[in-house]
Design a protein around this motif. Structure first.
Motif, mmCIF file in Angstrom:
data_model
loop_
_atom_site.group_PDB
_atom_site.id
_atom_site.type_symbol
_atom_site.label_atom_id
_atom_site.label_comp_id
_atom_site.label_asym_id
_atom_site.label_seq_id
_atom_site.Cartn_x
_atom_site.Cartn_y
_atom_site.Cartn_z
ATOM 1 N N ASP A 177 0.832 -1.196 0.000
ATOM 2 C CA ASP A 177 0.000 0.000 0.000
ATOM 3 C C ASP A 177 0.874 1.256 0.000
ATOM 4 O O ASP A 177 1.749 1.421 0.845
ATOM 5 N N ASP A 208 0.136 4.085 0.846
ATOM 6 C CA ASP A 208 -0.222 4.995 1.923
ATOM 7 C C ASP A 208 0.624 4.805 3.178
ATOM 8 O O ASP A 208 0.484 5.551 4.139
ATOM 9 N N LYS A 223 -3.616 -1.671 9.846
ATOM 10 C CA LYS A 223 -3.524 -0.658 8.791
ATOM 11 C C LYS A 223 -2.074 -0.255 8.535
ATOM 12 O O LYS A 223 -1.222 -0.321 9.431
ATOM 13 N N THR A 236 2.076 5.685 8.623
ATOM 14 C CA THR A 236 3.036 6.705 8.232
ATOM 15 C C THR A 236 3.429 7.464 9.492
ATOM 16 O O THR A 236 2.746 7.390 10.522
ATOM 17 N N ASP A 253 1.190 8.770 12.674
ATOM 18 C CA ASP A 253 -0.028 7.995 12.915
ATOM 19 C C ASP A 253 -0.052 7.463 14.347
ATOM 20 O O ASP A 253 0.980 7.123 14.926
#
Length: 301
Positions: free
Chosen positions: A23, A25, A177, A180, A183
């Protein structure tokens, strides 16, 4: 004396998903375990408990310096790793008030003080077996010492809890999840405390973690634990005095291993044993991965 389940260990999984997520992200932090691996940690721990009642003050202090390891026994088809935890050596001391400190060094002492006799019997023996998911979540924990010895080396700060009680987990738990820098994620978990000999209460703790930096493949995570359930009973507050730590850990993303952790407790409770009483607990624990023979230290910031 709290040697056994404070092993820092965390590590990795040869057959799980990738440590770095596809991902765009962010990345998923995951431990990597491989059957047969033995991962060693060095830990130092100091605790000071001060109790004031009226004009009387009592101070209890203890320190320990130990080496511990976990061994990866197996990994099942779901990626859950089974680990055995062992203390290889320990040097510890305890002092109660103005009494002369007592000490024990497992590498030197043949004669052992009764205070440390139970601890001496655990050195080099598997203490517990844990089942852990790739994100660090505890599936189950099982003590491996004889029950009579287990009772002597485990301080009963709370009543017995389930095998998968998160409060027993020695691993930092990462979210599903991708993350980054900046977070945060939250974990709430319940622990049982004793109201009296026959009555228990369940209280909820909350741990908030933040990925504060990511540099040279090392993720630095800060965390803080707080009590969510309102607690007014002094006896219960005493049991929870050392259950809300804060600290920092460093995780090697590529290797999937925790390489260092610092855990701090500094908490004061007033009126726990009467209106003129105070209890303060100050604790510092530092743990570092021991590099394999011929390997440079892992932590390079």
């Amino acid at each position: 004396m709290r040697i056994l389940l404070t092993l820092l260990a965390v590590a990795s999984l040869c057959c799980g998903g990738p440590t770095i997520a596809d991902d765009a992200d962010g990345m998923r932090l995951r431990y990597k375990f491989e059957v047969g691996d033995t991962v060693r940690y060095h830990a130092t721990h100091s605790t000071k408990l001060k109790t004031v009642k009226g004009r009387s003050t009592e101070i209890v202090q203890d320190e320990s310096d130990s080496e511990q390891h976990y061994r990866v026994v197996k990994i099942d088809e779901d990626g859950i790793a089974t680990l055995e935890l062992t203390t290889d050596r320990v040097k510890m001391s305890a002092q109660f008030g103005n009494a002369k400190p007592e000490s024990y060094d497992s590498t030197l002492d043949e004669e052992v003080s009764p205070r440390f006799a139970a601890i001496a019997k655990t050195i080099g023996k598997p203490l517990a077996r844990l089942e852990v998911q790739p994100n660090g979540e505890l599936v189950s924990s099982k003590p491996l010492l004889p029950e009579s010895l287990q009772r002597r080396v485990t301080k009963p700060v709370t009543s017995p809890t389930a095998d998968n009680d998160p409060a027993k987990n020695i691993f930092a738990v990462f979210p599903e999840k991708p993350l980054t820098v900046g977070d945060t994620w939250r974990e709430s978990f319940k622990v049982r405390v004793n109201i009296d000999r026959h009555l228990e209460q369940t209280v909820t703790l909350l741990r908030v973690s933040e990925l504060s930096s990511l540099k040279n493949g090392l993720a630095t995570i800060k965390f803080k634990t707080s009590l969510i359930t309102p607690v007014h009973d002094g006896g219960v507050r005493v049991q929870l005095l050392q259950r809300t730590p804060s600290g920092t850990l460093v995780f090697d993303v590529e290797r999937g291993q925790l390489v260092s952790r610092t855990v701090i407790i500094d908490r004061t409770e007033v009126g726990v044993i009467g209106s003129d009483s105070l209890m303060r607990a100050v604790s510092l624990r530092k743990e570092e991965l021991i590099p394999e023979s011929g390997e440079d230290t892992v932590v390079k910031r």
